[in-house]
Design a protein around this motif. Structure first.
Motif, PDB file in Angstrom:
ATOM      1  N   LEU A   1       0.729  -1.273   0.081  1.00 21.18           N
ATOM      2  CA  LEU A   1       0.049   0.062   0.062  1.00 21.18           C
ATOM      3  C   LEU A   1       0.876   1.308   0.055  1.00 21.18           C
ATOM      4  O   LEU A   1       0.827   1.891  -0.898  1.00 21.18           O
TER       5      LEU A   1
ATOM      6  N   TYR B   1       2.729   3.177  -3.137  1.00 22.43           N
ATOM      7  CA  TYR B   1       2.496   4.554  -3.544  1.00 22.43           C
ATOM      8  C   TYR B   1       3.528   5.255  -3.669  1.00 22.43           C
ATOM      9  O   TYR B   1       3.865   6.081  -4.426  1.00 22.43           O
TER      10      TYR B   1
ATOM     11  N   ALA C   1       5.540   4.678  -6.674  1.00 21.82           N
ATOM     12  CA  ALA C   1       4.848   5.493  -7.918  1.00 21.82           C
ATOM     13  C   ALA C   1       5.020   6.830  -7.932  1.00 21.82           C
ATOM     14  O   ALA C   1       5.237   7.431  -8.917  1.00 21.82           O
ATOM     15  N   TYR C   2       5.041   7.245  -6.719  1.00 17.99           N
ATOM     16  CA  TYR C   2       5.092   9.072  -6.574  1.00 17.99           C
ATOM     17  C   TYR C   2       6.478   9.266  -6.966  1.00 17.99           C
ATOM     18  O   TYR C   2       6.701  10.055  -7.823  1.00 17.99           O
TER      19      TYR C   2
ATOM     20  N   GLY D   1       1.565   6.637 -16.157  1.00 16.11           N
ATOM     21  CA  GLY D   1       2.359   5.432 -15.922  1.00 16.11           C
ATOM     22  C   GLY D   1       2.262   4.836 -14.499  1.00 16.11           C
ATOM     23  O   GLY D   1       2.546   3.596 -14.235  1.00 16.11           O
ATOM     24  N   CYS D   2       2.000   5.592 -13.645  1.00 14.43           N
ATOM     25  CA  CYS D   2       2.221   5.300 -12.118  1.00 14.43           C
ATOM     26  C   CYS D   2       1.588   4.367 -11.927  1.00 14.43           C
ATOM     27  O   CYS D   2       1.890   3.544 -10.824  1.00 14.43           O
ATOM     28  N   PHE D   3       0.276   3.892 -12.256  1.00 11.41           N
ATOM     29  CA  PHE D   3      -0.683   2.912 -11.880  1.00 11.41           C
ATOM     30  C   PHE D   3      -0.005   1.760 -12.019  1.00 11.41           C
ATOM     31  O   PHE D   3      -0.178   0.794 -11.193  1.00 11.41           O
ATOM     32  N   ALA D   4       0.658   1.527 -13.131  1.00 15.73           N
ATOM     33  CA  ALA D   4       1.253   0.370 -13.560  1.00 15.73           C
ATOM     34  C   ALA D   4       2.458  -0.140 -12.476  1.00 15.73           C
ATOM     35  O   ALA D   4       2.794  -1.054 -11.960  1.00 15.73           O
TER      36      ALA D   4
ATOM     37  N   TRP E   1       2.655   1.021  -9.559  1.00 15.38           N
ATOM     38  CA  TRP E   1       2.091   0.774  -7.875  1.00 15.38           C
ATOM     39  C   TRP E   1       1.657  -0.894  -7.901  1.00 15.38           C
ATOM     40  O   TRP E   1       1.715  -1.593  -7.177  1.00 15.38           O
ATOM     41  N   THR E   2       0.977  -0.856  -9.174  1.00 18.87           N
ATOM     42  CA  THR E   2       0.460  -2.272  -9.154  1.00 18.87           C
ATOM     43  C   THR E   2       1.539  -3.393  -8.954  1.00 18.87           C
ATOM     44  O   THR E   2       1.532  -4.279  -8.644  1.00 18.87           O
TER      45      THR E   2
ATOM     46  N   ALA F   1       2.989  -3.813  -5.896  1.00 19.86           N
ATOM     47  CA  ALA F   1       2.116  -4.444  -4.725  1.00 19.86           C
ATOM     48  C   ALA F   1       2.260  -5.963  -5.069  1.00 19.86           C
ATOM     49  O   ALA F   1       2.529  -6.719  -4.122  1.00 19.86           O
ATOM     50  N   ILE F   2       2.488  -6.310  -6.375  1.00 21.63           N
ATOM     51  CA  ILE F   2       2.670  -7.789  -6.690  1.00 21.63           C
ATOM     52  C   ILE F   2       3.939  -8.341  -6.155  1.00 21.63           C
ATOM     53  O   ILE F   2       4.167  -9.195  -5.504  1.00 21.63           O
TER      54      ILE F   2
ATOM     55  N   PHE G   1       4.388  -8.979  -2.617  1.00 22.55           N
ATOM     56  CA  PHE G   1       3.811 -10.254  -2.054  1.00 22.55           C
ATOM     57  C   PHE G   1       4.724 -11.476  -2.680  1.00 22.55           C
ATOM     58  O   PHE G   1       4.630 -12.568  -2.098  1.00 22.55           O
ATOM     59  N   GLY G   2       5.400 -11.077  -3.605  1.00 19.68           N
ATOM     60  CA  GLY G   2       6.283 -12.087  -4.399  1.00 19.68           C
ATOM     61  C   GLY G   2       7.522 -12.552  -3.745  1.00 19.68           C
ATOM     62  O   GLY G   2       8.089 -13.354  -4.029  1.00 19.68           O
TER      63      GLY G   2
END
Lengths: 500, 100
Positions: free
Chosen positions: B22, B26, B29-30, B54-57, B59-60, B63-64, B67-68
């Motif tokens: 989270l 962020y 991405a920022y 492009g920032c949301f990619a 962040w995604t 996040a992946i 956990f990976g």
């Protein structure tokens, strides 16, 4: 722990947490594909066909006669095929309060207020909770992106599983197949919608670029990126405004007969007043950004907007999300894919439940109750809103508020009932209710709206309006089909399904 | 309620990964957006819009990865470290980003 295991955990729990909120967003987004048709359905005054007599200056005159406060700005939109009415909106200077009115095509009278089709659209992107709601929906969109990516990673045989549907297999396996089927059919759409959805509010969600490149001044950024025009207030009384229709004629000539879209007037009472006329072109995915700005008194053309590539790209992405292009073909496609999204969520929830029902676990009753409350409650509450719209007298000043209360209270009642029954309530009573509500609405129309009921709308070939009633009938019949008394043999098969 | 000590470590690990996904995500991405908004060889408007969209990619992906990654510590080191590097590079030269 292997990558696939950790991704499975992320997909399961990161998907479960926002799933009810995502259902609200996707379901109302699907409805909002037809927000303008619903708007027309909810305003019987619009259903009489006829020639529009009103022009932009009449709308301005109405505003002058009816709103006495000083205005910060007002904006209006001429009638179109999908929206055969003048729309007017305004913002008061001191209080910042906003107003909205629609005008009937034939009489030019202001129509009675209703929440209208716009209600579903607002629920979709900000949950009727303003800026806060917009951030909550944005975060849910990010969860959706993560769930989609992790879902693809854990999907071992994405192509082969797509062609696998085992409706007669045990519950969990069948629901998983369904979850995969809807998820894979809709995957490109869901990815694009989730991404473009969060991208629409990128300027709010991600201020980093403005911070480093524009000294944290968003207005400077908007101005440079969009190429729009802005004139500071002079704090002096303005001159006599020029007729809007003259400006509209000039704008059409500038665009070689192009159509006029939103017309907005900024600080109308000040000497700096500007009229912005935006072009409307439904043949483009992102409408062209070449707004013309005129001096409101002299009619001098002050600026021709020339949006840069970056802004055009952004508008294209936003346009792709909004689906206001491509006519009913694109809208029905979006509805089908949106429903696939709902199906994906429902399937995912069922997989979660079936897996845990078999071996027991915490939270089962809560998840089951929330499912009934949201998956069942929201659609029924939407039908309830349409009933409230039909039954509340249009001349009541409180109608909009009461419509909102009807929607909220009905949903709360269903949610309360679902939670009280600890998830054992099941969907059948709600399906009955939905069937009665959905089938009742077209019948109610026969009695209450002489110009808008199904026979009248089909009779004059008004398929946009008829499609609302026809969809309601279809929903009602599907609900009936689902709750119909089952024969003994069917019941036995169902029993066999749940007890492997 | 007491949490059994054998359960505590994995739970803390998951909690740390959630935070990394989270907030670390962020932050990355920022800083990624700020970095590209400063250094891309484009005009200012295009730099900012391209980087922001492009920032949301990013962040995604973060996040992946949270956990990976093999461990929560590693997730925080990589995500936090990258964010720090990009952020420093973006915010230290004060004039560069504001060029037209």
């Amino acid at each position: 722990m292997s990558l696939r295991q950790s991704m499975a955990g992320l997909h399961t729990w990161g998907g479960l947490l926002p799933i009810w909120l995502l259902f609200v967003v996707i379901f109302t987004g699907t409805l909002a594909c037809f927000d303008k048709e619903l708007e027309r359905w909810m305003r019987p005054g619009l259903q009489t066909p006829g020639q529009m007599q009103m022009n932009a200056d009449d709308v301005r005159q109405w505003l002058k006669n009816n709103v006495s406060e000083e205005l910060h700005a007002y904006w209006m939109h001429p009638p179109t095929t999908r929206e055969p009415y003048w729309q007017l909106g305004w913002e008061e200077h001191d209080s910042g309060e906003r107003g909205r009115k629609l005008f009937a095509p034939v009489t030019g009278e202001a129509l009675p207020d209703t929440l209208g089709g716009n209600f579903f659209f607002s629920l979709h992107y900000q949950l009727h909770a303003g800026t806060f709601g917009m951030y909550v929906v944005g975060l849910a969109g990010m969860f959706m992106l993560v769930a989609l990516v992790s879902g693809v990673i854990i999907h071992r045989r994405i192509f082969k599983d797509f062609f696998t549907l085992r409706p007669n297999a045990n519950g969990q396996r069948a629901w998983l197949d369904g979850h995969n089927l809807f998820g894979v059919i809709g995957l490109p759409f869901h990815l694009v919608m989730a991404y473009t959805g969060v991208a629409i509010f990128v300027a709010s969600y991600m201020p980093a670029g403005v911070q480093v490149a524009y000294q944290g001044n968003p207005l400077k950024f908007f101005h440079e990126v969009a190429g729009g025009y802005h004139r500071e207030e002079l704090e002096q009384p303005g001159g006599t405004p020029i007729a809007l229709e003259r400006l509209l004629a000039d704008a059409r000539a500038q665009w070689d007969g192009g159509e006029v879209g939103w017309i907005s007037v900024h600080h109308p009472d000040d000497a700096s007043a500007v009229v912005d006329i935006r072009r409307r072109d439904p043949s483009r995915i992102g409408s062209p950004q070449d707004t013309l700005s005129y001096d409101a008194a002299t009619g001098e053309l002050l600026n021709v907007q020339q949006a840069g590539t970056a802004y055009r790209a952004y508008i294209w992405m936003a346009g792709l999300h909004m689906g206001q292009f491509g006519g009913s073909l694109v809208r029905w496609l979006y509805v089908a894919l949106g429903l696939a999204g709902c199906g994906m969520l429902i399937g995912g929830l069922q997989v979660w439940l079936r897996k845990r029902e078999a071996r027991g676990g915490a939270g089962i009753a809560l998840v089951r109750s929330l499912n009934v409350a949201v998956l069942g409650g929201l659609p029924v509450a939407c039908l309830g809103l349409l009933w409230a719209n039909r039954l509340l007298p249009a001349e009541w000043a409180m109608r909009q508020t009461l419509e909102g209360w009807s929607f909220s209270l009905l949903w709360l009642a269903i949610a309360g009932w679902a939670l009280a029954r600890r998830g054992r309530a099941g969907y059948r009573p709600l399906a009955w209710l939905a069937a009665v509500l959905a089938l009742g609405l077209p019948l109610l129309n026969l009695l209450l709206v002489p110009q808008g009921h199904l026979l009248a709308s089909i009779g004059r070939g008004d398929w946009a309006l008829a499609s609302v009633d026809l969809t309601l009938l279809t929903i009602g019949l599907l609900c009936l089909l689902w709750v119909r008394p089952r024969t003994q043999r069917e019941a036995r098969t169902r029993l066999a399904e749940v007890t492997p | 309620m007491m949490i059994e000590s054998s359960n505590l470590a994995p739970r803390l690990g998951i909690f740390a990964r959630v935070l990394a996904a989270l907030f670390g995500g962020y932050a990355l991405a920022y800083c990624f957006t700020a970095f590209l908004s400063v250094y891309l060889p484009l005009i200012r408007a295009d730099r900012v819009v391209y980087a922001s969209l492009g920032c949301f990619a990013v962040w995604t992906a973060a996040a992946i990865y949270a956990f990976g990654a093999r461990s929560a510590t590693r997730a925080w080191l990589v995500i936090g470290g990258l964010a720090l590097l990009l952020g420093l590079a973006a915010f230290l030269p004060a004039e560069l980003g504001a060029r037209p």
